[in-house]
Scaffold this active site. Structure first.
Site, mmCIF file in Angstrom:
data_model
loop_
_atom_site.group_PDB
_atom_site.id
_atom_site.type_symbol
_atom_site.label_atom_id
_atom_site.label_comp_id
_atom_site.label_asym_id
_atom_site.label_seq_id
_atom_site.Cartn_x
_atom_site.Cartn_y
_atom_site.Cartn_z
ATOM 1 N N HIS A 166 0.810 -1.215 0.000
ATOM 2 C CA HIS A 166 0.000 0.000 0.000
ATOM 3 C C HIS A 166 0.848 1.272 0.000
ATOM 4 C CE1 HIS A 166 -4.321 0.349 -0.077
ATOM 5 N NE2 HIS A 166 -4.276 1.436 0.655
ATOM 6 N N TYR A 211 -4.396 12.959 0.385
ATOM 7 C CA TYR A 211 -3.139 13.165 -0.323
ATOM 8 C C TYR A 211 -2.842 14.648 -0.533
ATOM 9 C CZ TYR A 211 -3.615 8.203 -0.921
ATOM 10 O OH TYR A 211 -3.759 6.866 -0.661
#
Length: 341
Positions: free
Chosen positions: A269, A304
């Site tokens: 991940h 993000y």
């Protein structure tokens, strides 16, 4: 029923002949989810959480869901809070939340189909979820060091290099990569077709030329060496010619990260987090990143924007008073320059 789900339900528990007992009611719950076309992995996870709760109840001589009350569920919630894993770490808040949420879903099913008159879990307050950010993001240099670690003179090393390149280029999930078939790689469109991804949704994901070249090298030089059954459509194979297991994939990725001397936690991940963060830092619109990652909600992708530091550092350096040259120092420098002349 999938093999993973079979593993969860391999051993009956309690009185497996009691129509009001946990075992048969859990089987009914699983069948209900299957009829509603839930993804096999989702069903497996839900069944596992309910099974854990049922075993906890059976240890306390609570053999039927009808015996469960709100105080008992609150006691189970305290048990989850106090529980310690083999490494002496507590369950995460997310894990505690998932345990309780799936027990609640199980009781909702029982009420809906008249196995119970009411849901004793309906008023249980779930733990508040912290809004955590990805714990580790790789730099571009760190990624290159990791990608260079597989021994590409061997079939398995060539496979692993191609796998790491796909992770970094496309940001797909490990389960999605394990299910890739050879026909899912669309070289002309520079895309990967994700069949039945998370939430049972199909999507196309862009993949870079470098990753495509490594896939081609693997297919041409290594896959046939691993292949035992020529009818096997899966792209990435084990040394025994079988599809990869997601947990094994995690071990491979972690091994290469550690061997590269990168002291950051994570495995498969971390490449997904890294790809999304670096693309955003380089100007990619967050909605395009959302589509690539396959997130249903934009809020999920927006983490993000918080881990992307490059633009924040630029603004900080340009606007923070402490980062500006001191005017007195500048004047002194110009005077010294004049005197030297």
């Amino acid at each position: 029923m999938s093999s993973n789900l079979n593993t969860v339900l391999a051993a009956p528990f309690g009185d497996d002949s009691d129509p009001r007992g946990f075992w048969l009611l859990l089987l009914g719950h699983v069948e209900h989810l299957q009829v509603r076309n839930y993804a096999p992995d989702t069903i497996r996870i839900r069944a596992n959480y309910v099974r854990s709760f049922a075993l906890w109840c059976l240890d306390r001589d609570l053999s039927q869901p009808a015996l469960i009350t709100k105080p008992i569920l609150e006691s189970y919630q305290r048990y989850l809070f106090r529980y310690r894993k083999d490494n002496d770490q507590p369950l995460s808040w997310r894990s505690q939340n998932m345990h309780l949420a799936q027990v609640n879903q199980f009781f909702r099913y029982l009420v809906k189909f008249n196995h119970l008159p009411f849901n004793p879990a309906s008023e249980i307050e779930l733990p508040k979820q912290p809004k955590s950010l990805p714990k580790a993001i790789l730099s571009a240099d760190e990624v290159e060091r990791i990608l260079a670690k597989p021994d590409t003179t061997t079939a398995l090393g060539l496979r692993d290099r191609a796998i790491l390149e796909v992770f970094y280029s496309s940001g797909i999930r490990r389960a999605e990569l394990c299910r890739l078939r050879t026909e899912h790689i669309d070289v002309d469109r520079k895309a990967i077709f994700i069949n039945n991804g998370k939430g049972q949704k199909d999507r196309y994901v862009p993949v870079g030329l470098r990753a495509l070249l490594w896939i081609a090298r693997y297919v041409e030089s290594a896959r046939d060496k691993l292949l035992l059954d020529h009818k096997e459509p899966t792209l990435f194979l084990t040394k025994d010619g079988k599809p990869l297991n997601p947990d094994s994939l995690t071990e491979y990725a972690r091994k290469y990260i550690q061997s590269a001397g990168v002291e950051k936690s994570g495995a498969c991940h971390i490449f997904r987090h890294t790809m999304a963060t670096l693309m955003h830092e380089n100007g990619a619109d967050i909605r395009y990143i959302q589509a690539i990652l396959g997130h249903e909600r934009l809020e999920t992708t927006q983490i993000y924007t918080q881990t992307s530091l490059r633009k924040l550092l630029e603004v900080h350096g340009q606007t923070h008073p402490a980062e500006k040259p001191d005017e007195d120092d500048t004047d002194d420098d110009s005077e010294n320059t004049t005197e030297s002349k």
